[in-house]
Motif scaffolding. Structure first.
Motif, PDB file in Angstrom:
ATOM      1  N   LEU A   1       0.837  -1.197   0.000  1.00 21.48           N
ATOM      2  CA  LEU A   1       0.000   0.000   0.000  1.00 21.48           C
ATOM      3  C   LEU A   1       0.874   1.250   0.000  1.00 21.48           C
ATOM      4  O   LEU A   1       1.730   1.427   0.860  1.00 21.48           O
ATOM      5  CB  LEU A   1      -0.923  -0.002   1.214  1.00 21.48           C
ATOM      6  N   ALA A   2       0.664   2.101  -1.001  1.00 18.87           N
ATOM      7  CA  ALA A   2       1.423   3.343  -1.128  1.00 18.87           C
ATOM      8  C   ALA A   2       0.653   4.278  -2.038  1.00 18.87           C
ATOM      9  O   ALA A   2       0.065   3.852  -3.037  1.00 18.87           O
ATOM     10  CB  ALA A   2       2.818   3.080  -1.706  1.00 18.87           C
ATOM     11  N   GLU A   3       0.652   5.578  -1.714  1.00 18.87           N
ATOM     12  CA  GLU A   3      -0.116   6.556  -2.478  1.00 18.87           C
ATOM     13  C   GLU A   3       0.329   6.631  -3.933  1.00 18.87           C
ATOM     14  O   GLU A   3      -0.436   6.994  -4.813  1.00 18.87           O
ATOM     15  CB  GLU A   3      -0.001   7.945  -1.828  1.00 18.87           C
ATOM     16  N   SER A   4       1.576   6.285  -4.199  1.00 21.63           N
ATOM     17  CA  SER A   4       2.099   6.369  -5.565  1.00 21.63           C
ATOM     18  C   SER A   4       1.772   5.136  -6.391  1.00 21.63           C
ATOM     19  O   SER A   4       2.138   5.060  -7.554  1.00 21.63           O
ATOM     20  CB  SER A   4       3.620   6.547  -5.515  1.00 21.63           C
ATOM     21  N   GLY A   5       1.073   4.155  -5.806  1.00 24.48           N
ATOM     22  CA  GLY A   5       0.813   2.910  -6.495  1.00 24.48           C
ATOM     23  C   GLY A   5      -0.028   3.071  -7.745  1.00 24.48           C
ATOM     24  O   GLY A   5      -0.924   3.913  -7.812  1.00 24.48           O
ATOM     25  N   GLU A   6       0.248   2.227  -8.740  1.00 26.90           N
ATOM     26  CA  GLU A   6      -0.507   2.253  -9.989  1.00 26.90           C
ATOM     27  C   GLU A   6      -1.844   1.552  -9.864  1.00 26.90           C
ATOM     28  O   GLU A   6      -2.778   1.834 -10.620  1.00 26.90           O
ATOM     29  CB  GLU A   6       0.297   1.568 -11.099  1.00 26.90           C
ATOM     30  N   ASP A   7      -1.958   0.608  -8.942  1.00 29.77           N
ATOM     31  CA  ASP A   7      -3.166  -0.197  -8.816  1.00 29.77           C
ATOM     32  C   ASP A   7      -4.104   0.390  -7.772  1.00 29.77           C
ATOM     33  O   ASP A   7      -3.664   0.890  -6.735  1.00 29.77           O
ATOM     34  CB  ASP A   7      -2.815  -1.631  -8.423  1.00 29.77           C
ATOM     35  N   ALA A   8      -5.401   0.286  -8.051  1.00 37.26           N
ATOM     36  CA  ALA A   8      -6.415   0.676  -7.074  1.00 37.26           C
ATOM     37  C   ALA A   8      -6.944  -0.588  -6.426  1.00 37.26           C
ATOM     38  O   ALA A   8      -7.330  -1.544  -7.108  1.00 37.26           O
ATOM     39  CB  ALA A   8      -7.545   1.445  -7.747  1.00 37.26           C
ATOM     40  N   VAL A   9      -6.967  -0.598  -5.105  1.00 38.74           N
ATOM     41  CA  VAL A   9      -7.340  -1.788  -4.341  1.00 38.74           C
ATOM     42  C   VAL A   9      -8.548  -1.467  -3.463  1.00 38.74           C
ATOM     43  O   VAL A   9      -8.554  -0.447  -2.762  1.00 38.74           O
ATOM     44  CB  VAL A   9      -6.164  -2.262  -3.457  1.00 38.74           C
ATOM     45  N   ALA A  10      -9.556  -2.318  -3.519  1.00 39.95           N
ATOM     46  CA  ALA A  10     -10.734  -2.175  -2.665  1.00 39.95           C
ATOM     47  C   ALA A  10     -10.531  -3.039  -1.426  1.00 39.95           C
ATOM     48  O   ALA A  10     -10.355  -4.253  -1.528  1.00 39.95           O
ATOM     49  CB  ALA A  10     -11.988  -2.609  -3.406  1.00 39.95           C
ATOM     50  N   THR A  11     -10.523  -2.409  -0.261  1.00 37.68           N
ATOM     51  CA  THR A  11     -10.372  -3.143   0.992  1.00 37.68           C
ATOM     52  C   THR A  11     -11.597  -2.905   1.853  1.00 37.68           C
ATOM     53  O   THR A  11     -12.088  -1.777   1.957  1.00 37.68           O
ATOM     54  CB  THR A  11      -9.114  -2.699   1.762  1.00 37.68           C
ATOM     55  N   CYS A  12     -12.095  -3.964   2.478  1.00 36.78           N
ATOM     56  CA  CYS A  12     -13.314  -3.857   3.282  1.00 36.78           C
ATOM     57  C   CYS A  12     -13.013  -3.297   4.659  1.00 36.78           C
ATOM     58  O   CYS A  12     -11.997  -3.637   5.278  1.00 36.78           O
ATOM     59  CB  CYS A  12     -13.977  -5.222   3.406  1.00 36.78           C
ATOM     60  N   THR A  13     -13.908  -2.447   5.159  1.00 38.76           N
ATOM     61  CA  THR A  13     -13.745  -1.871   6.498  1.00 38.76           C
ATOM     62  C   THR A  13     -14.173  -2.842   7.593  1.00 38.76           C
ATOM     63  O   THR A  13     -13.865  -2.630   8.761  1.00 38.76           O
ATOM     64  CB  THR A  13     -14.585  -0.592   6.637  1.00 38.76           C
ATOM     65  N   GLY A  14     -14.873  -3.924   7.210  1.00 42.02           N
ATOM     66  CA  GLY A  14     -15.414  -4.816   8.222  1.00 42.02           C
ATOM     67  C   GLY A  14     -14.825  -6.202   8.264  1.00 42.02           C
ATOM     68  O   GLY A  14     -15.057  -6.946   9.217  1.00 42.02           O
ATOM     69  N   CYS A  15     -14.065  -6.597   7.211  1.00 37.55           N
ATOM     70  CA  CYS A  15     -13.470  -7.931   7.201  1.00 37.55           C
ATOM     71  C   CYS A  15     -12.179  -7.891   6.400  1.00 37.55           C
ATOM     72  O   CYS A  15     -11.728  -6.824   5.984  1.00 37.55           O
ATOM     73  CB  CYS A  15     -14.449  -8.966   6.613  1.00 37.55           C
ATOM     74  N   SER A  16     -11.576  -9.045   6.154  1.00 34.06           N
ATOM     75  CA  SER A  16     -10.264  -9.101   5.505  1.00 34.06           C
ATOM     76  C   SER A  16     -10.366  -9.115   3.987  1.00 34.06           C
ATOM     77  O   SER A  16      -9.332  -9.163   3.305  1.00 34.06           O
ATOM     78  CB  SER A  16      -9.512 -10.359   5.963  1.00 34.06           C
ATOM     79  N   TYR A  17     -11.564  -9.046   3.437  1.00 30.93           N
ATOM     80  CA  TYR A  17     -11.711  -9.117   1.985  1.00 30.93           C
ATOM     81  C   TYR A  17     -11.025  -7.924   1.314  1.00 30.93           C
ATOM     82  O   TYR A  17     -11.199  -6.772   1.728  1.00 30.93           O
ATOM     83  CB  TYR A  17     -13.187  -9.130   1.587  1.00 30.93           C
ATOM     84  N   ALA A  18     -10.252  -8.217   0.281  1.00 34.22           N
ATOM     85  CA  ALA A  18      -9.592  -7.174  -0.502  1.00 34.22           C
ATOM     86  C   ALA A  18      -9.438  -7.685  -1.916  1.00 34.22           C
ATOM     87  O   ALA A  18      -9.232  -8.879  -2.146  1.00 34.22           O
ATOM     88  CB  ALA A  18      -8.229  -6.816   0.081  1.00 34.22           C
ATOM     89  N   ALA A  19      -9.553  -6.784  -2.879  1.00 31.75           N
ATOM     90  CA  ALA A  19      -9.412  -7.174  -4.276  1.00 31.75           C
ATOM     91  C   ALA A  19      -9.046  -5.962  -5.106  1.00 31.75           C
ATOM     92  O   ALA A  19      -9.365  -4.823  -4.758  1.00 31.75           O
ATOM     93  CB  ALA A  19     -10.701  -7.805  -4.812  1.00 31.75           C
ATOM     94  N   ASN A  20      -8.365  -6.217  -6.212  1.00 27.21           N
ATOM     95  CA  ASN A  20      -8.164  -5.176  -7.198  1.00 27.21           C
ATOM     96  C   ASN A  20      -9.532  -4.657  -7.628  1.00 27.21           C
ATOM     97  O   ASN A  20     -10.491  -5.425  -7.712  1.00 27.21           O
ATOM     98  CB  ASN A  20      -7.430  -5.793  -8.398  1.00 27.21           C
ATOM     99  N   VAL A  21      -9.655  -3.339  -7.879  1.00 28.39           N
ATOM    100  CA  VAL A  21     -10.971  -2.783  -8.196  1.00 28.39           C
ATOM    101  C   VAL A  21     -11.589  -3.434  -9.431  1.00 28.39           C
ATOM    102  O   VAL A  21     -12.813  -3.473  -9.575  1.00 28.39           O
ATOM    103  CB  VAL A  21     -10.928  -1.250  -8.394  1.00 28.39           C
ATOM    104  N   GLU A  22     -10.744  -3.949 -10.350  1.00 29.11           N
ATOM    105  CA  GLU A  22     -11.283  -4.632 -11.523  1.00 29.11           C
ATOM    106  C   GLU A  22     -11.839  -5.998 -11.174  1.00 29.11           C
ATOM    107  O   GLU A  22     -12.662  -6.552 -11.908  1.00 29.11           O
ATOM    108  CB  GLU A  22     -10.197  -4.799 -12.601  1.00 29.11           C
ATOM    109  N   ARG A  23     -11.417  -6.554 -10.045  1.00 20.93           N
ATOM    110  CA  ARG A  23     -11.828  -7.900  -9.652  1.00 20.93           C
ATOM    111  C   ARG A  23     -12.870  -7.874  -8.540  1.00 20.93           C
ATOM    112  O   ARG A  23     -13.670  -8.804  -8.403  1.00 20.93           O
ATOM    113  CB  ARG A  23     -10.593  -8.681  -9.171  1.00 20.93           C
ATOM    114  N   ALA A  24     -12.884  -6.832  -7.739  1.00 19.97           N
ATOM    115  CA  ALA A  24     -13.696  -6.800  -6.518  1.00 19.97           C
ATOM    116  C   ALA A  24     -15.175  -7.025  -6.808  1.00 19.97           C
ATOM    117  O   ALA A  24     -15.775  -6.368  -7.661  1.00 19.97           O
ATOM    118  CB  ALA A  24     -13.505  -5.465  -5.805  1.00 19.97           C
TER     119      ALA A  24
END
Length: 564
Positions: free
Chosen positions: A213-236
Motif C-alpha cells: 500500500l502506497a499513495e504512488s501505487g498504480e493499482d487501485a485496491v478495494a479493501t473492506c472496512t469490516g473484514c479481511s476481503y480485498a481485491a483489485n478494483v477490476e476484480r472486486a
C-alpha cells in the motif's frame, strides 16, 4: 564497510526524468544508474538492499518445500510456439536471431521452459507434486518503461512453478505459497494486502496479487472496512443493493443535445449529476453485439461483462457497427427500444427519472425508468468504488493505492496440455499435469518499500531490507579521539552486524544529509563535545528519536534498537 571505499555517489537533486519517489531517491542515494530506457545498473548500496529481499525470498521458498533451479534467459522460439504465446504475447516479447538465423526470445517469464523440463523428467504420479523456482533476470520490452526499478524492461524476478496430479494437490500448494508470500512480505517489514486479481496474459483460473500500500501505487485496491476481503478494483465483487419499490415517474421526453457525447458534456449541458445518467456502450462478442449499462459515475468492467454475458471475449464495437445497431453515432446510444441483448449493472436497476442516449444524433432522453422502459439482465459489471458494499460482510469498501510486488496463479493445464506435459496415474493411465505459478518482483519489492517508507530527507529502510544495519558517523575525522573512538566502535559492531563507517573528511552537514538520504536504521554520531563527557549520540532513522549513551554502552544500545 568504509564509506571512503564504497562506490556511493549521492546527489543533492533528483534527475529531471525521474517520475516516482523511489526512483528519485535510489538515484540520489547512489543505488542505481540508468543505462538505457528501463535498464539500470545496480550500484553496491542498491545491490545490498536487493540481496536482502532475495535472501528472505529464498529462505521462505526453501522453507515451503520449493527447490531452486536456474533456467536460461534466452529461450528458443519453438517452446513459445508450442504454447501459442509466440504470436499472442505482442511486442513486449523481445525476439532475436542467432548466427544460424534461428529465432529466440529474451524470457519475460518461464512457463514454457519449466514445462518443457518437467515433461522430459516427470513420468509418474509418484514424481508429483513438485515445486521449482528461480531468482533470475527477465526482460519485457515495455512500451513506456518508467519508475526506475518499479517498471523497468530488465528486472529480477523470483518465479516458481508447481506441478500436480490433482486439483486438490494444486489447492494445497496454492495455500502453501500464499502463506509463504505472507511471511516474505511480513519479514520485509511492509504494509501489504493479498487481493483477488485477474490472471491477465499468463492465464489461469484464480489468482491473488500481493500489493504494497502506497499513495504512488498504480493499482487501485478495494479493501473492506469490516473484514479481511480485498481485491483489485477490476476484480472486486460488489454486494447487490436492496431493490427499492419502482416509481412510475414522468413520461419520457426527448431533448436536443447538439454535439454532447460524453457523460461530462451531457451532465453539464443538462445541469444534472453524472449519477443521473445511464451510460450505454455497445460491445462486440463471440455471440454478437450486446449493450452494457452502468450509472454515469461508474466504469464498466469488461472482465465482469464477459462473465455476465457468457462470452469468450468482449470489445467495444466499431463506429459503423454502433451506427447500424443504434441509428446514431457513438455517444448517443441508449437502452430504450434497443434490439440487442442488454446487460446492466445492479446500480442501474433502481434508476428512474434518468437520462440516456436517444439512439439518434444529437439527442437524449429524460425521465427514463429502468423498470418501465427497457428490459435488461442485471449483474455486477462495473469497477468497485469508494463506499460500495462488501460481498462478504456488512462493511463497505475503501479504495487505496497499491504496488503489485507478487502474484500467485492457479494455471491449471493451460501450458501442460498445449506442450504435452503428461504423467501416468495410479491406474497407468496418461493424465495432464496441473500447474501453479508464483512470482515476486525482487527489485520492485525493494523500490516499493521506499515508496512506503520515506520522508523529505530521504529513505527510511525497514530494518530487514536496509543495506546496512548501522552507520557510525565521526563528525571530524581529523580529531584523534573522535577517529579512534569511531574505529573502535566500528570494529566491535561489525562482528555482529553490517556497519557503514563514514570515514570521509567531509563537513558534518554533508555527512548528516547523506546519512538521512540513504536511510540506514541506526546512526551513531561521535563528536568532540559529547566525547569529552564520555558520550555518543544514537539516532533511530524511522522515529528520529535521539539519545546520548556512554561510549562503552553504545554497541548494546544499537543492538537493542535493531531488535525492537
Amino acid at each position: 564497510m568504509r564509506y571512503s571505499r564504497m562506490l556511493l555517489p549521492t546527489l543533492k537533486e533528483s534527475p529531471s526524468d525521474a517520475d516516482v519517489i523511489s526512483q528519485k531517491l535510489m538515484i540520489r542515494a547512489g543505488m542505481i544508474r540508468k543505462v538505457a530506457a528501463g535498464v539500470y545498473n545496480l550500484l553496491p548500496m542498491g545491490l545490498r538492499a536487493v540481496r536482502k529481499v532475495e535472501a528472505i525470498v529464498r529462505e521462505e521458498m526453501n522453507r515451503a518445500g520449493a527447490q531452486e533451479v536456474s533456467m536460461p534467459m534466452v529461450i528458443p522460439a519453438e517452446l513459445w510456439q508450442e504454447s501459442g504465446r509466440w504470436d499472442e504475447y505482442g511486442k513486449e516479447l523481445l525476439r532475436i536471431k542467432d548466427r544460424h538465423d534461428r529465432e529466440f526470445c529474451l524470457g519475460p517469464t518461464h512457463e514454457e521452459v519449466i514445462t518443457d523440463l518437467v515433461r522430459r523428467e516427470v513420468r509418474s504420479y509418484k514424481d508429483l507434486p513438485l515445486n521449482l523456482y528461480q531468482i533470475q533476470s527477465k526482460f519485457r520490452d515495455e512500451i513506456r518503461p518508467r519508475f526506475g526499478l518499479m517498471r523497468g524492461r530488465e528486472f529480477v524476478m523470483k518465479d516458481a512453478y508447481s506441478f500436480h496430479a490433482t486439483a486438490e494437490s494444486l489447492d494445497a500448494e496454492y495455500e502453501n505459497m500464499y502463506n509463504a508470500y505472507t511471511r516474505i512480505f511480513e519479514r520485509c517489514g511492509l504494509d501489504f494486502r493479498a487481493v483477488e486479481a485477474e490472471t491477465g496474459s499468463i492465464g489461469g483460473r484464480f489468482s491473488h496479487e500481493f500489493t504494497v500500500l502506497a499513495e504512488s501505487g498504480e493499482d487501485a485496491v478495494a479493501t473492506c472496512t469490516g473484514c479481511s476481503y480485498a481485491a483489485n478494483v477490476e476484480r472486486a465483487e460488489i454486494r447487490e443493493p436492496a431493490l427499492s419499490a419502482p416509481s412510475a415517474g414522468s413520461a419520457i421526453e426527448r431533448v436536443s443535445t447538439p454535439g454532447k457525447k460524453t457523460i461530462e458534456e451531457v451532465s453539464a449541458f443538462l445541469k444534472a449529476g453524472t449519477d443521473k445518467l445511464i451510460k450505454t456502450l455497445i460491445y462486440e462478442t463471440d455471440k454478437g453485439l450486446i449493450a452494457a449499462l452502468v450509472r454515469g459515475d461508474s466504469q464498466i468492467n469488461e472482465f465482469k461483462l464477459r462473465n455476465a454475458s457468457g462470452s469468450s471475449f468482449v470489445k467495444l464495437a466499431e463506429e459503423d457497427a454502433v451506427r447500424k445497431t443504434t441509428g446514431a453515432p457513438v455517444g448517443f446510444a441508449g437502452p430504450v427500444k434497443l434490439n440487442i441483448p442488454i446487460y446492466a449493472d445492479f446500480n442501474v436497476r433502481g434508476m428512474f427519472d434518468a437520462i440516456t442516449g436517444a439512439n439518434e444524433n444529437d439527442a437524449h432522453l429524460l425521465h427514463v425508468n429502468a423498470s418501465r422502459d427497457f428490459r435488461a439482465t442485471y449483474a455486477d459489471i462495473r469497477n468497485a468504488a469508494q463506499g460500495d458494499k462488501c460481498p462478504r460482510c456488512a462493511g463497505v469498501f475503501e479504495i487505496k493505492r497499491g504496488i503489485e510486488v507478487g502474484h500467485v496463479f492457479k494455471l491449471g493445464t493451460k501450458y501442460s496440455e498445449a506442450m504435452g506435459a503428461n504423467f501416468l496415474d495410479e491406474a497407468g493411465k496418461e493424465q495432464v499435469v496441473i500447474m501453479g505459478c508464483y512470482g515476486i518482483g525482487i527489485g520492485r519489492t525493494a523500490a516499493a518499500s521506499i515508496e512506503q517508507n520515506h520522508d523529505e530527507a530521504g529513505i527510511i529502510w525497514p530494518k530487514p531490507l536496509a543495506p546496512f544495519d548501522c552507520e557510525v558517523l565521526p563528525v571530524n575525522v581529523k580529531d584523534d579521539e573522535t577517529r579512534k573512538t569511531s574505529e573502535a566502535l566500528y570494529e566491535v559492531l561489525k562482528k555482529e552486524m553490517e556497519v557503514l563507517l563514514d570515514d570521509r573528511d567531509e563537513r558534518a552537514g554533508v555527512k548528516f544529509k547523506d546519512a538521512d538520504l540513504i536511510g540506514i536504521p541506526v546512526r551513531v554520531t561521535i563528536g568532540e563535545r559529547n566525547l569529552k563527557q564520555g558520550l555518543v549520540e544514537i539516532k533511530e532513522r524511522k522515529t528520529g528519536e535521539v539519545k546520548l549513551v556512554k561510549v562503552e554502552e553504545a554497541a548494546l544500545e544499537v543492538k537493542k534498537l535493531l531488535q525492537s
